[in-house]
Design a protein around this motif. Structure first.
Motif, PDB file in Angstrom:
ATOM      1  N   PHE A 135     -89.978  51.932  42.050  1.00  0.00           N
ATOM      2  CA  PHE A 135     -90.117  50.700  40.969  1.00  0.00           C
ATOM      3  C   PHE A 135     -90.710  51.310  39.887  1.00  0.00           C
ATOM      4  N   ILE A 136     -91.626  52.348  39.611  1.00  0.00           N
ATOM      5  CA  ILE A 136     -92.061  52.704  38.582  1.00  0.00           C
ATOM      6  C   ILE A 136     -91.012  53.707  37.875  1.00  0.00           C
ATOM      7  N   GLY A 137     -90.425  54.384  38.565  1.00  0.00           N
ATOM      8  CA  GLY A 137     -89.317  55.381  38.098  1.00  0.00           C
ATOM      9  C   GLY A 137     -88.259  54.486  37.492  1.00  0.00           C
ATOM     10  N   ASP A 138     -87.702  53.664  38.112  1.00  0.00           N
ATOM     11  CA  ASP A 138     -86.706  52.679  37.451  1.00  0.00           C
ATOM     12  C   ASP A 138     -87.193  52.037  36.007  1.00  0.00           C
ATOM     13  N   LEU A 139     -88.614  51.533  36.039  1.00  0.00           N
ATOM     14  CA  LEU A 139     -88.723  51.106  34.718  1.00  0.00           C
ATOM     15  C   LEU A 139     -88.929  52.301  33.571  1.00  0.00           C
ATOM     16  N   MET A 140     -89.277  53.202  34.017  1.00  0.00           N
ATOM     17  CA  MET A 140     -89.639  54.143  33.221  1.00  0.00           C
ATOM     18  C   MET A 140     -88.058  54.998  32.710  1.00  0.00           C
ATOM     19  N   ASN A 141     -87.256  54.899  33.457  1.00  0.00           N
ATOM     20  CA  ASN A 141     -85.986  55.602  33.073  1.00  0.00           C
ATOM     21  C   ASN A 141     -85.214  54.604  32.477  1.00  0.00           C
ATOM     22  N   GLY A 142     -85.264  53.387  32.491  1.00  0.00           N
ATOM     23  CA  GLY A 142     -84.397  52.100  31.768  1.00  0.00           C
ATOM     24  C   GLY A 142     -83.445  51.656  32.838  1.00  0.00           C
ATOM     25  N   LYS A 143     -83.508  52.228  33.944  1.00  0.00           N
ATOM     26  CA  LYS A 143     -82.476  51.492  34.968  1.00  0.00           C
ATOM     27  C   LYS A 143     -82.794  50.057  35.196  1.00  0.00           C
ATOM     28  N   SER A 144     -84.328  49.680  35.188  1.00  0.00           N
ATOM     29  CA  SER A 144     -84.495  48.302  34.859  1.00  0.00           C
ATOM     30  C   SER A 144     -85.352  48.380  33.741  1.00  0.00           C
ATOM     31  N   ASP A 145     -84.915  47.535  33.027  1.00  0.00           N
ATOM     32  CA  ASP A 145     -85.495  47.372  31.527  1.00  0.00           C
ATOM     33  C   ASP A 145     -85.706  45.776  31.072  1.00  0.00           C
ATOM     34  N   PHE A 146     -86.714  45.372  31.199  1.00  0.00           N
ATOM     35  CA  PHE A 146     -87.213  44.071  30.668  1.00  0.00           C
ATOM     36  C   PHE A 146     -87.423  44.042  29.341  1.00  0.00           C
ATOM     37  N   LEU A 186     -98.835  50.753  35.238  1.00  0.00           N
ATOM     38  CA  LEU A 186     -98.108  50.356  36.481  1.00  0.00           C
ATOM     39  C   LEU A 186     -98.913  50.941  37.586  1.00  0.00           C
ATOM     40  N   GLY A 187     -99.396  52.069  37.538  1.00  0.00           N
ATOM     41  CA  GLY A 187     -99.909  52.953  38.804  1.00  0.00           C
ATOM     42  C   GLY A 187    -101.242  52.167  38.984  1.00  0.00           C
ATOM     43  N   GLN A 188    -102.120  51.732  37.989  1.00  0.00           N
ATOM     44  CA  GLN A 188    -103.302  50.971  38.094  1.00  0.00           C
ATOM     45  C   GLN A 188    -103.141  49.647  38.726  1.00  0.00           C
ATOM     46  N   LEU A 189    -101.979  48.749  38.594  1.00  0.00           N
ATOM     47  CA  LEU A 189    -101.677  47.707  39.017  1.00  0.00           C
ATOM     48  C   LEU A 189    -100.909  47.513  40.535  1.00  0.00           C
ATOM     49  N   VAL A 190    -100.281  48.456  40.930  1.00  0.00           N
ATOM     50  CA  VAL A 190     -99.396  48.451  42.335  1.00  0.00           C
ATOM     51  C   VAL A 190    -100.215  49.297  43.157  1.00  0.00           C
ATOM     52  N   ALA A 191    -100.094  48.849  44.459  1.00  0.00           N
ATOM     53  CA  ALA A 191    -100.545  49.781  45.565  1.00  0.00           C
ATOM     54  C   ALA A 191     -99.761  50.790  45.781  1.00  0.00           C
ATOM     55  N   ASP A 192    -100.199  52.053  46.363  1.00  0.00           N
ATOM     56  CA  ASP A 192     -99.195  53.055  47.154  1.00  0.00           C
ATOM     57  C   ASP A 192     -98.313  52.654  47.976  1.00  0.00           C
ATOM     58  N   ALA A 251    -101.587  39.806  37.393  1.00  0.00           N
ATOM     59  CA  ALA A 251    -100.259  39.541  37.284  1.00  0.00           C
ATOM     60  C   ALA A 251     -99.759  39.418  35.738  1.00  0.00           C
ATOM     61  N   GLU A 252    -100.687  38.909  34.789  1.00  0.00           N
ATOM     62  CA  GLU A 252    -100.258  39.082  33.500  1.00  0.00           C
ATOM     63  C   GLU A 252    -100.113  40.420  33.123  1.00  0.00           C
ATOM     64  N   ARG A 253    -101.195  41.289  33.532  1.00  0.00           N
ATOM     65  CA  ARG A 253    -101.029  42.763  32.976  1.00  0.00           C
ATOM     66  C   ARG A 253     -99.884  43.344  33.684  1.00  0.00           C
ATOM     67  N   LEU A 254     -99.184  43.056  34.790  1.00  0.00           N
ATOM     68  CA  LEU A 254     -98.105  43.539  35.426  1.00  0.00           C
ATOM     69  C   LEU A 254     -97.031  43.063  34.438  1.00  0.00           C
ATOM     70  N   ARG A 255     -96.940  41.738  34.313  1.00  0.00           N
ATOM     71  CA  ARG A 255     -95.818  41.417  33.225  1.00  0.00           C
ATOM     72  C   ARG A 255     -95.689  42.067  32.102  1.00  0.00           C
ATOM     73  N   ILE A 256     -97.016  42.346  31.364  1.00  0.00           N
ATOM     74  CA  ILE A 256     -96.634  43.083  30.187  1.00  0.00           C
ATOM     75  C   ILE A 256     -96.393  44.607  30.537  1.00  0.00           C
ATOM     76  N   ALA A 257     -96.903  45.086  31.479  1.00  0.00           N
ATOM     77  CA  ALA A 257     -96.309  46.463  31.917  1.00  0.00           C
ATOM     78  C   ALA A 257     -94.962  46.665  32.214  1.00  0.00           C
ATOM     79  N   MET A 258     -94.418  45.589  32.678  1.00  0.00           N
ATOM     80  CA  MET A 258     -92.739  45.822  33.058  1.00  0.00           C
ATOM     81  C   MET A 258     -92.136  45.573  31.725  1.00  0.00           C
TER      82      MET A 258
END
Length: 151
Positions: free
Chosen positions: A78-89, A55-61, A40-47
């Motif tokens: 989910f991954i696409g939105d984080l990568m393109n900045g649509k979702s930016d934490f 992200l691919g290592q942490l989330v199921a297909d 869960a912490e690795r996902l927080r950092i990856a977000m």
């Protein structure tokens, strides 16, 4: 005599079955909890600092990622939105986290407070999150997530 033996055998079989069910339903939190917390912490950092690999290592297909506004993402979106900045934490702080593990499935609940910059627009969010993680081999994968805004 046969009837008495059959009744006794049935009682033993029932007791063994119930004991087996009780054993399977026992939480595995003490053993697996720390590794789930690490995932869960690795996902927080990856977000915050996303890469497709992390992200691919942490989330199921089969990921089903429900947002507090009702939209549901797949792994790809989910991954696409984080990568393109649509979702930016910019920051994510996790509080009030609890973890319960049963039979290779972890239920993780927490409060997520974040500064965001979604599509270049600064914002703040505070949500309650339910995450369902599944153990696959030695790894934990996020299988489902649902967020709600506190009342």
């Amino acid at each position: 005599m046969f009837r008495r033996l059959s009744t006794a055998a049935a009682a033993v079989l029932l007791a063994a079955t119930l004991a087996g069910c009780a054993t399977r339903a026992a939480p595995d939190t003490a053993q697996d909890g720390p590794s789930v917390a690490l995932a869960a912490e690795r996902l927080r950092i990856a977000m915050i600092d996303p890469t497709p690999e992390a992200l691919g290592q942490l989330v199921a297909d089969e990921l089903s990622y429900g947002h507090s506004g009702g939209r549901v993402d797949t792994k790809a979106s989910f991954i696409g939105d984080l990568m393109n900045g649509k979702s930016d934490f910019v920051t994510i702080v996790i509080t009030d986290q609890s973890i319960q593990v049963v039979d290779g499935v972890a239920v993780v609940r927490h409060t997520l407070t974040a500064d965001t910059n979604d599509s270049g627009k600064p914002g703040k969010v505070q949500i309650k999150v339910l995450g369902v993680w599944q153990k696959r081999g030695s790894d934990w994968k996020l299988l489902a997530r649902q967020a709600v805004r506190p009342a």
